[in-house]
Design an enzyme around this catalytic site. Structure first.
Site, mmCIF file in Angstrom:
data_model
loop_
_atom_site.group_PDB
_atom_site.id
_atom_site.type_symbol
_atom_site.label_atom_id
_atom_site.label_comp_id
_atom_site.label_asym_id
_atom_site.label_seq_id
_atom_site.Cartn_x
_atom_site.Cartn_y
_atom_site.Cartn_z
ATOM 1 N N GLY A 107 0.763 -1.077 0.063
ATOM 2 C CA GLY A 107 -0.012 -0.170 -0.017
ATOM 3 C C GLY A 107 0.929 1.400 0.047
ATOM 4 O O GLY A 107 2.000 1.241 0.385
ATOM 5 N N GLU A 108 0.254 2.154 -0.279
ATOM 6 C CA GLU A 108 0.874 3.552 -0.365
ATOM 7 C C GLU A 108 -0.183 4.846 -0.247
ATOM 8 O O GLU A 108 -1.214 4.545 -0.737
ATOM 9 C CB GLU A 108 1.582 3.812 -1.644
ATOM 10 C CG GLU A 108 2.558 5.153 -1.655
ATOM 11 C CD GLU A 108 3.033 5.351 -3.169
ATOM 12 O OE1 GLU A 108 2.974 4.607 -3.882
ATOM 13 O OE2 GLU A 108 3.505 6.619 -3.195
ATOM 14 N N GLY A 109 0.262 5.714 0.652
ATOM 15 C CA GLY A 109 -0.713 6.855 1.009
ATOM 16 C C GLY A 109 -0.046 8.075 0.738
ATOM 17 O O GLY A 109 1.266 7.987 0.115
ATOM 18 N N LYS A 129 5.122 0.202 7.969
ATOM 19 C CA LYS A 129 4.881 1.515 6.995
ATOM 20 C C LYS A 129 6.213 2.515 7.302
ATOM 21 O O LYS A 129 6.713 2.785 8.331
ATOM 22 C CB LYS A 129 3.731 2.219 7.767
ATOM 23 C CG LYS A 129 3.232 3.577 7.144
ATOM 24 C CD LYS A 129 2.011 4.038 7.570
ATOM 25 C CE LYS A 129 1.721 5.469 7.240
ATOM 26 N NZ LYS A 129 0.581 6.038 7.636
ATOM 27 N N ASP A 222 -9.887 11.370 8.705
ATOM 28 C CA ASP A 222 -9.496 10.613 7.481
ATOM 29 C C ASP A 222 -10.204 9.229 7.366
ATOM 30 O O ASP A 222 -9.619 8.223 6.975
ATOM 31 C CB ASP A 222 -7.836 10.544 7.402
ATOM 32 C CG ASP A 222 -7.585 10.438 6.041
ATOM 33 O OD1 ASP A 222 -8.150 10.750 5.038
ATOM 34 O OD2 ASP A 222 -6.313 10.196 5.968
HETATM 35 N N1 LIG Z 1 -1.125 -3.005 8.755
HETATM 36 C C1 LIG Z 1 -1.443 -3.012 7.357
HETATM 37 N N2 LIG Z 1 -1.795 -4.376 6.931
HETATM 38 C C2 LIG Z 1 -2.130 -4.228 5.687
HETATM 39 N N3 LIG Z 1 -2.082 -3.225 4.975
HETATM 40 C C3 LIG Z 1 -1.776 -1.978 5.326
HETATM 41 C C4 LIG Z 1 -1.456 -1.809 6.628
HETATM 42 N N4 LIG Z 1 -1.383 -0.424 6.845
HETATM 43 C C5 LIG Z 1 -1.475 0.007 5.576
HETATM 44 N N5 LIG Z 1 -1.922 -0.813 4.810
HETATM 45 C C6 LIG Z 1 -2.111 -0.556 3.528
HETATM 46 O O1 LIG Z 1 -1.315 0.609 2.839
HETATM 47 C C7 LIG Z 1 -2.297 1.700 2.598
HETATM 48 C C8 LIG Z 1 -1.407 3.089 3.069
HETATM 49 O O2 LIG Z 1 -1.278 3.271 4.581
HETATM 50 P P1 LIG Z 1 -1.807 4.382 5.354
HETATM 51 O O3 LIG Z 1 -3.067 4.799 5.013
HETATM 52 O O4 LIG Z 1 -1.467 4.087 6.754
HETATM 53 O O5 LIG Z 1 -0.773 5.452 4.462
HETATM 54 P P2 LIG Z 1 -0.835 7.171 4.637
HETATM 55 O O6 LIG Z 1 0.240 7.509 3.946
HETATM 56 O O7 LIG Z 1 -1.049 7.655 5.937
HETATM 57 O O8 LIG Z 1 -2.280 7.358 3.786
HETATM 58 P P3 LIG Z 1 -3.212 8.670 3.774
HETATM 59 O O9 LIG Z 1 -2.887 8.864 2.120
HETATM 60 O O10 LIG Z 1 -4.775 7.972 3.754
HETATM 61 O O11 LIG Z 1 -2.987 9.724 4.799
HETATM 62 C C9 LIG Z 1 -3.479 1.682 3.459
HETATM 63 O O12 LIG Z 1 -4.504 2.136 2.595
HETATM 64 C C10 LIG Z 1 -3.598 -0.131 3.354
HETATM 65 O O13 LIG Z 1 -4.117 -0.470 1.816
HETATM 66 MG MG LIG Z 2 -4.367 5.881 4.402
#
Ligand SMILES: Nc1ncnc2c1ncn2[C@@H]1O[C@H](COP(=O)(O)OP(=O)(O)OP(=O)(O)O)[C@@H](O)[C@H]1O
Ligand SMILES: [Mg+2]
Length: 561
Positions: A107-109, A129, A222
């Site tokens: 995943g990536e956010g 992460k 969020d």
């Molecule tokens: N513990 C986990 N197990 C499996 N997949 C995960 C986990 N944590 C995150 N992911 C995957 O990674 C993606 C991105 O993680 P996360 O939402 O924490 O990142 P972010 O950069 O903070 O995102 P955002 O753009 O929503 O702020 C999630 O949407 C999910 O699909």
């Molecule tokens: Mg996210």
């Protein structure tokens, strides 16, 4: 119902409002594939200090445990000994590289990339992460550390992701968490029609998580399907605390709006309240029950925020659920029910009672499932070891053969060599498509490492070059000009499967690329190639790869020893 007062904040960008057009509620058709989905830009309301910050090149653990909740302490305790014993600080490799095997990017956010890893210490799988950007200021670092505080605070609750540890190294933050099965967004795309009973159960899980936050006067800001993860026990877990704010404490002035698809209307006026989370949860429930593609902005965005919901899409859901969604999505924050009020809904009360009654049996079922999984993963470990052993023997053998052939060829006269070369079959393969690396330099080859599950394409980075091919769609929508609600049906073919094999990697696309036949001799891709290559590389379908492999072995067999 609780509502906090507005803050004197700079004005947020107003969504693009075009001429109002009546709902057409058409199901989304293939032309939608033209559009790529980008995450809306995030506006930061706090002034950033740009003083440089630098964390050590040695990994050190971060923990807020032991700090009393809400005492306003700014810096965490750094415990250098909290990291595992197998970490050798004198080595160049990071703690992450030394202690974990990276299996796939899952995943990536906007802030982080999440990897599926296996710990070298205990052999178990985790999600890690890693912050995408380096710390650019102490302020930015503090914002990232806030998320650690929240993960720690809620870890252990059944409806939050289990958190293990966090550390910093080379100006990046790493968080080790429980590996969840998939996000709710992914689940929806896979299942499409989710039974209403399941939707009530998901709603109950998320309300129980939200109650924990709201009871502590925290707002998530969020809430969206992408930030809800499904655990091994099938329960839904709220994740991503990157935007959480404390309504009682100073960090409220740093509030940042989340994804505009789920955003409550009053956020545009800088009103951040618990009711905003309820609105986002309502939108998420609407999306789940109708498989609706949520508008990003424009007239449909406005309609959803003025109490006009897509009736055509909602005709298959029960009046009970429809009423609740309508209440949660009331334009006025004061009119929305609080978490406790929703939890007192008779359907949810009976569901909770049923859960409590069956708790023991559910626990037993979970234990059996977990032990079955543990046994299976042990077995898989053995299988993996045997596979790696056989592969390494095979690779060594192939390498030796190739070297001895090359040596022999250099000893031959030029004429002899030419004759031999003519007899050798060329290994050619068809180019099916370029990976997104070609179109977007933010993607790195590592994103295409083999995964045991579906390798979901980066959710944030758009493969620009693919726009012309129309084949890969990201999971966050761009602004679209359409004026009617659409279903998400054609967003399902967005991933391809990558599996490791004895010769390199096979990509088994779920989608058909327009085949362009080119020849590239000897172009097997190995894991090392992928990791080291900064060039765009190619995807093969299974049959082309098998063809290539067959030719390679024929070539080896035919070569004179
Ligand atoms: N513990 C986990 N197990 C499996 N997949 C995960 C986990 N944590 C995150 N992911 C995957 O990674 C993606 C991105 O993680 P996360 O939402 O924490 O990142 P972010 O950069 O903070 O995102 P955002 O753009 O929503 O702020 C999630 O949407 C999910 O699909
Ligand atoms: Mg996210």
């Amino acid at each position: 119902m609780t509502t906090e007062s507005a803050l004197p904040l700079p004005r947020l960008p107003v969504p693009d409002i075009r001429a109002e057009v009546a709902f057409q509620h058409s199901q989304k058709q293939n032309e939608r594939l033209q559009e790529y989905r980008l995450r809306p830009p995030k506006l930061r309301l706090a002034n950033r200090s740009h003083s440089s910050t630098s964390t050590s090149t040695t990994a050190h653990a971060i923990s807020f445990r032991g700090e009393s909740d809400g005492n306003g302490k700014a810096l965490p305790e750094l415990d250098a000994n909290a990291l595992s014993g197998s970490y050798d600080r004198s080595m160049n490799e990071t703690y992450f590289e030394q202690c974990f095997t990276r299996l796939a990017k899952i995943g990536e956010g906007s802030f982080g990339e999440v990897f599926k890893v296996r710990s070298k210490e205990d052999g178990r799988m985790y999600a890690i992460k890693m912050s995408k950007e380096l710390y650019r200021s102490e302020h930015y670092r503090q914002e990232r550390l806030e998320e650690v505080r929240r993960y720690e605070q809620f870890s252990g609750h059944a409806n939050f992701v289990q958190f293990y540890r966090a550390w910093e190294q080379n100006d990046r933050l790493y968080m080790q968490m429980e590996l969840c099965r998939e996000s709710l967004d992914r689940y929806l795309v896979r299942r499409r029609d989710i039974p209403e009973e399941t939707i009530w159960n998901i709603l109950l899980d998320l309300l129980l998580a939200l109650k924990n936050l709201h009871d502590r006067n925290l707002i998530h800001l969020d809430i969206k399907l992408d930030n809800v993860l499904i655990g091994d026990d099938d329960s839904c877990k709220l994740a991503d605390f990157g935007l959480v704010i404390d309504v009682d404490r100073a960090n409220r002035h740093q509030a940042t709006e989340g994804d505009s698809r789920y955003m409550a209307p009053e956020i545009l006026q800088g009103k951040f309240s618990k009711a905003a989370d309820i609105f986002s949860l309502g939108v998420a429930m609407l999306e789940l029950s109708c498989f609706l593609e949520l508008p990003h902005n424009g007239p449909l965005w406005q309609q959803l925020r003025s109490g006009v919901l897509p009736h055509d899409f909602m005709k298959n859901i029960s009046p009970e659920l429809e009423t609740l969604i309508r209440q949660m999505m009331s334009p006025e924050p004061e009119a929305r029910p609080t978490v406790d009020e929703i939890l007192s809904h008779k359907k949810l009360v009976s569901l909770l009672e049923r859960r409590n009654r069956w708790r023991l049996i559910i626990k037993m079922k979970q234990t059996i499932r977990r032990s079955r999984k543990a046994a299976w993963s042990k077995l898989c470990n053995w299988k993996q070891m045997i596979f790696s052993f056989v592969t390494s023997i095979l690779t060594t053998f192939i390498h030796r053969e190739a070297v001895s052939n090359r040596r022999r060829r250099t000893l031959d006269s030029p004429m002899q060599q030419q004759v031999k070369d003519k007899q050798l079959p060329m290994i050619s393969m068809r180019l099916h498509a370029l990976t997104p690396t070609a179109g977007n330099n933010r993607n790195t080859p590592i994103e295409f490492l083999p995964g045991e599950n579906y390798l979901h394409l980066s959710q944030q980075s758009t493969p620009i070059n693919f726009a012309t091919h129309n084949k890969i769609v990201n999971s966050t929508p761009v602004n679209h000009n359409n004026h009617s609600f659409r279903s998400r049906k054609d967003l399902t073919k967005t991933s391809f499967r990558a599996v490791e094999n004895d010769c390199g990697i096979e990509y088994l696309p779920d989608i058909q690329y327009s085949p362009a036949a080119i020849s590239r001799p000897n172009s097997f891709l190995s894991l090392d190639d992928l990791e080291q290559s900064s060039q765009p590389f190619i995807l093969l379908d299974k049959s082309s790869l098998q063809e290539c492999r067959k030719k390679l072995f024929t070539q080896l067999d035919n070569s004179p020893i």
